[in-house]
Every structure is written in C-alpha cells, then in structure tokens.
Design an enzyme around this catalytic site. Structure first.
Site, PDB file in Angstrom:
ATOM      1  N   LYS A 157     -16.206  15.059 -43.198  1.00 28.67           N
ATOM      2  CA  LYS A 157     -16.816  15.930 -41.844  1.00 28.67           C
ATOM      3  C   LYS A 157     -17.772  14.997 -41.271  1.00 28.67           C
ATOM      4  CE  LYS A 157     -18.870  16.559 -46.499  1.00 28.67           C
ATOM      5  NZ  LYS A 157     -18.858  17.450 -46.964  1.00 28.67           N
ATOM      6  N   LYS A 179     -26.967   3.947 -43.879  1.00 27.97           N
ATOM      7  CA  LYS A 179     -27.652   4.878 -43.596  1.00 27.97           C
ATOM      8  C   LYS A 179     -28.422   3.486 -42.531  1.00 27.97           C
ATOM      9  CE  LYS A 179     -26.008   8.947 -42.805  1.00 27.97           C
ATOM     10  NZ  LYS A 179     -25.139   9.149 -44.094  1.00 27.97           N
ATOM     11  N   LYS A 230     -11.639   6.744 -44.670  1.00 22.47           N
ATOM     12  CA  LYS A 230     -11.138   8.555 -45.759  1.00 22.47           C
ATOM     13  C   LYS A 230     -12.507   9.691 -44.413  1.00 22.47           C
ATOM     14  CE  LYS A 230     -14.251  11.149 -49.176  1.00 22.47           C
ATOM     15  NZ  LYS A 230     -14.427  11.475 -50.161  1.00 22.47           N
TER      16      LYS A 230
END
Ligand code: TRP
Length: 347
Positions: A215, A121, A212
């Site tokens: 969302k 991030k 993976k």
C-alpha cells in the site's frame, strides 16, 4: 484438563486502502481456516489500530478506515457466528499496550535498530523523522501475538523478521523467569508448511515485480485495491510490467510474467501447475493478461457486492462479544507476566 485450541492470529493494518495482496496473503488463509477447520482452532483477526500511526497519517480518516477493515473481514467470508472466531481492535484491549512496556525492558536497542523496516525508514527520512513508535513496532507486534498464546501467524516475507522477534522474546522471558509465561509461536518454516500455499503471501507489484505489492506504493499503479472498479483493475493489469522475451515462462528471469501466472492461479482457484500448463510457451502476453483481468474483475464485482451488504449491527455486536472475551484472555497472560516481573504479588 481440556487442551486449549491452538490459536491462529493475524492483524491487518487500517491506515490505507486494502489491496489484493492483503486479501490473498493474510485474510484468505485465515478465512479458510475459520471455515474449513472450525472447531479445531481458535481464529483471531484483529485491526492493529495502534500500529496505524507509527508513520504519519491523516487522523480524521482513521476511524472510518478501522471500520472498513472490519467490514472487509466480513465481506471476505469470515464466519461471525462461529464462537471460535474473534474480531477485535487492538486499542480496545489495553493489555497490548501494557505488555509492550514490559517487553520493552527486555529488548535491546540494537536488536530493534537492526530491523529492516526501521532501517529503511531511517535511511529514507533521517532519524528525527522516524518515530519511537515505529522503532518499537515489533515489540507491540510481539505483544499482539503472545497475549493470545498464538501458534500460527500468516504474514508476508516483510514481516518474518518481526515474527522471529516474537519467538525470541517469548523464549527469552520464559528462560529468564524459568516458567512457561508464553506459548512460543511456530517457526517461520512451520508456518509456511501449515498454511500450505504461501503464494498468496508473495504477490508482487505489477509495475515493479521485484517488490511486494504494498500500500505504500506512491502511484498505486502497481497495486490492485479492493475498491478499484473492475475497469481500473483491468487497466492496471494491461499495463503490468512484463519483459521482452516474448515467451510465457515461470522463472526468476521473468518476475513480471511469473507474478501474473501466480495471480491467475489464485484468482481462478486453479493450481499454479494447471495455469502454467495452459500458458507457458505462448509467444504473446496478451491472452494471459486478459485471462487475469477477467478473473480479477469477477472477483472484485463479487467482493464489492458482499461488502455493500455487510450488516453493521451484526458486526458491532460481534466486536463487543469478542473484545470482552479477548480482554479476559489477554489479561490472564498479562497477569502472569506482571507476577513474574514482580509487579503483582504471587499467589
Ligand atoms: N505488522 C503487520 C503488517 O504490517 C500487522 C500486524 C500488527 C500483525 N500486529 C500483528 C500481523 C500481529 C500479525 C500479528 O502487516
């Protein structure tokens, strides 16, 4: 003295639509345990609502997202009438926040700075646009786990680092204060052995099968959400990334096809071996995609029917009972820690 039951616990975040990766990876193993091994274990399934805005969200939608997550647990088959099954919202149990502040003081800044989720991030957004909440995310997660003397936690590969941290900090405090303050969660290897099939934890994105299913995928094209219509799901499966080898195979050179085979096994409740036997060697990918689209469509139809039938009254009454019981349990562990660090008198 009666031995306490071992605790199996997981948290499923509520800031976005849930998808089949969450369902197969985290929810189903819990529900399997709750239905097949009831009596042997205590099963805690909670919504980590305080973790929901470690990265920015639309707060006007959070309350509904939390309730929807809880309904999904029920629709997925979690037996609410089992007294060893608990569902709760993290923020309704203040001990999570309180223990976090204490654990913070035994956690190194460098230790948190090395967490890959955080590093990614920072790299993407720069450090002024990453919150201290995100930095501290693994400590709150450790508190979630340690407050209930948890042994087993089904989480995906992206969370293993956090799980290792929960073990480290438990061992650290136990050693530091020379007493068993916390039950140390089992090692990741033992977790995988315990849950048997860890395939569900590795469901990959349909467009980029090297990562993976998540969302946070912006387009959503590689992700099948639990509220997708069967038609939309079918389209996503039809356009899933494959390869140009023109031969169905299960191997690292064919991540897309391997993912489709694993998904088909999960959604048709067959073993991977069985599915491989049926499809491997075929020179067209269409039939595999078709079979998967059919299984997923059936699954979504059944699931959405169950979701529409969830009785909110029953759900809310279970929440109230669980949250009361979990406050008592969590406060007991918190109090031991408060005594150890000197915040409360020792008796
Ligand atoms: N970090 C987990 C995730 O993003 C969610 C979570 C929060 C969790 N607290 C937890 C999972 C405790 C297991 C145990 O998927």
């Amino acid at each position: 003295m009666k031995m306490a039951k071992q605790v199996i616990l997981t948290g499923i975040r509520a800031n976005n639509d849930l998808h089949i990766g969450n369902y197969m990876g985290a929810m189903l193993p819990m529900i399997d345990m709750a239905t097949k091994r009831a009596g042997e274990y205590q099963v805690n399934l909670f919504v980590p609502d305080l973790h929901s805005f470690t990265t920015p969200i639309d707060h006007s939608k959070l309350q509904e997202a939390i309730m929807n997550n809880l309904r999904v647990f029920v629709a997925a088959g979690l037996p609410l009438d089992n007294p060893d099954v608990h569902i709760y919202r993290q923020s309704y149990i203040p001990a999570h926040s309180e223990l976090t502040i204490v654990l913070d003081c035994f956690t190194g800044v460098g230790e948190m700075g090395r967490m890959t989720q955080y590093k990614d991030k920072i790299q993407k957004n720069g450090d002024d646009r990453v919150s201290v909440g995100l930095f501290n995310y693994p400590v709150l997660m450790a508190a979630d786990i340690l407050l209930y003397n948890t042994s087993y936690i089904p989480v995906g590969d992206d969370q293993t680092q956090h799980l290792e941290f929960a073990r480290d900090i438990a061992l650290r405090l136990n050693a530091n204060f020379n007493q068993d303050l916390f039950v140390v969660p089992k090692s990741v290897k033992k977790q995988h052995a315990f849950f048997g099939k860890d395939q569900g934890l590795r469901i990959k994105d349909l467009i980029d099968p090297t990562k993976k299913m998540s969302k946070s995928d912006e387009s959503g094209r590689g992700v099948i959400f639990l509220n997708d219509t069967p038609e939309i799901a079918r389209k996503k499966i039809t356009s899933a990334t494959t390869d140009s080898l023109s031969r169905v195979g299960y191997n690292t050179d064919q991540p897309g096809i391997s993912n489709l085979l694993e998904l088909l096994a999960l959604f048709s409740s067959r073993s991977l071996d069985e599915v491989r036997k049926e499809f491997e060697g075929q020179t067209q990918y269409g039939p595999l995609k078709e079979a998967l689209a059919d299984s997923v469509a059936n699954f979504l139809t059944d699931f959405q029917t169950s979701l529409a039938k969830v009785d909110d009254k029953v759900l809310k009454s279970k929440l109230e009972t669980s949250e009361k019981a979990m406050n008592t349990a969590a406060n007991r562990v918190l109090f031991k820690v408060q005594q150890a660090v000197g915040l409360r008198p020792r008796d």
